[in-house]
Design a protein around this motif. Structure first.
Motif, PDB file in Angstrom:
ATOM      1  N   ALA A  22       0.266 -15.700-103.720  1.00 25.10           N
ATOM      2  CA  ALA A  22       0.883 -16.147-102.464  1.00 25.10           C
ATOM      3  C   ALA A  22       2.177 -16.911-102.732  1.00 25.10           C
ATOM      4  O   ALA A  22       3.192 -16.700-102.054  1.00 25.10           O
ATOM      5  CB  ALA A  22      -0.093 -17.018-101.679  1.00 25.10           C
TER       6      ALA A  22
ATOM      7  N   ALA B 197      -5.222 -15.959-106.160  1.00 23.07           N
ATOM      8  CA  ALA B 197      -4.644 -15.610-104.859  1.00 23.07           C
ATOM      9  C   ALA B 197      -3.530 -16.572-104.481  1.00 23.07           C
ATOM     10  O   ALA B 197      -2.503 -16.163-103.913  1.00 23.07           O
ATOM     11  CB  ALA B 197      -5.737 -15.603-103.792  1.00 23.07           C
ATOM     12  N   GLN B 198      -3.709 -17.852-104.782  1.00 26.40           N
ATOM     13  CA  GLN B 198      -2.668 -18.826-104.460  1.00 26.40           C
ATOM     14  C   GLN B 198      -1.423 -18.576-105.304  1.00 26.40           C
ATOM     15  O   GLN B 198      -0.289 -18.726-104.813  1.00 26.40           O
ATOM     16  CB  GLN B 198      -3.191 -20.241-104.680  1.00 26.40           C
TER      17      GLN B 198
ATOM     18  N   VAL C  34      -4.060 -15.896 -97.106  1.00 24.87           N
ATOM     19  CA  VAL C  34      -4.350 -16.305 -98.480  1.00 24.87           C
ATOM     20  C   VAL C  34      -5.858 -16.372 -98.708  1.00 24.87           C
ATOM     21  O   VAL C  34      -6.357 -15.956 -99.761  1.00 24.87           O
ATOM     22  CB  VAL C  34      -3.688 -17.654 -98.800  1.00 24.87           C
TER      23      VAL C  34
END
Length: 230
Positions: free
Chosen positions: A81, A77-78, A92
């Motif tokens: 992002a 996810a990071q 996030v």
């Protein structure tokens, strides 16, 4: 050739086999990104999938200590992002749990319920224990028992993951049926002596000409019918 009447316990892969993982991740990315188009969403989904695949491969090769899917998904996810320019921590954090909100395929809930009337039914997933619990609740999947590969600190197709299912089933592996939409998963189960059934899904990993799985089905209703007839 295996006899279907010899099956005592049915074991299901979860991600991709019973829930539509790409669709769920794509929906979460679309929700997180401002004014997304299909091409950008697909690109970000690829970023996510490639990170997860690489992380699990490095763990399997001994290049990284075991980390469960909650940790790996947070890393993915990071990365998404960073690529999309997302800076809101809450957005996030929500994206990091996308793997716990995946929709079931149309025949999954009914198929599991029908099989559970005749057989002990197990889930066997690479999803971490907490993630699997929440995914089951979200998708409405009902099991006699759901097993996470986190229990043995490994990821399928590591042998110890399938042995976890065999030990839980409490019968010889040739009486345990592994059901999956991924040929790589079934090869791992087959190597441990389990019977194997490929179920076709739009996002699966289909068998090659070299694969000799015991059965192949177009969906769960075909599988249920075959086991009922046995």
């Amino acid at each position: 050739m295996a006899e279907i009447r010899d099956i005592e316990v049915v074991v299901f892969d979860v991600l991709g086999t019973l829930v539509d993982e790409p669709s769920g991740l794509r929906a979460a990315i679309r929700h997180a990104v401002a004014e997304p188009d299909d091409a950008s969403v697909d690109e970000l989904l690829t970023v996510w999938q490639q990170h997860v695949e690489l992380a699990q491969r490095r763990i399997a090769q001994g290049h990284r200590a075991y980390a469960n899917t909650e940790i790996i998904d947070a890393e993915a996810a990071q990365q998404v992002a960073d690529r999309a320019g997302l800076t809101d921590p809450a957005t996030v954090a929500r994206l990091a749990t996308a793997g716990q909100r995946l929709p079931p395929w149309g025949d999954s809930i009914d198929g599991l319920a029908r099989l559970a009337e005749r057989f002990p039914v197990l889930g066997l997933s690479n999803a971490g224990r907490t993630a699997l619990l929440r995914l089951n609740a979200y998708a409405g999947l009902r099991w006699h028992q759901a097993l996470s590969a986190e229990t043995v600190l490994a990821y399928k197709p590591a042998p110890e993951v399938y042995r976890l299912a065999i030990d839980t089933a409490g019968c010889p592996p040739e009486h345990v049926l592994m059901v999956a939409a991924h040929a790589w998963d079934l090869r791992g189960a087959q190597a441990q002596g389990m019977r194997t059934a490929y179920v076709q899904r739009p996002v699966g990993d289909p068998p090659t000409g070299a694969d000799a799985f015991d059965w192949r089905f177009g969906g769960l209703h075909e599988l249920v019918a075959a086991l009922a007839a046995g």
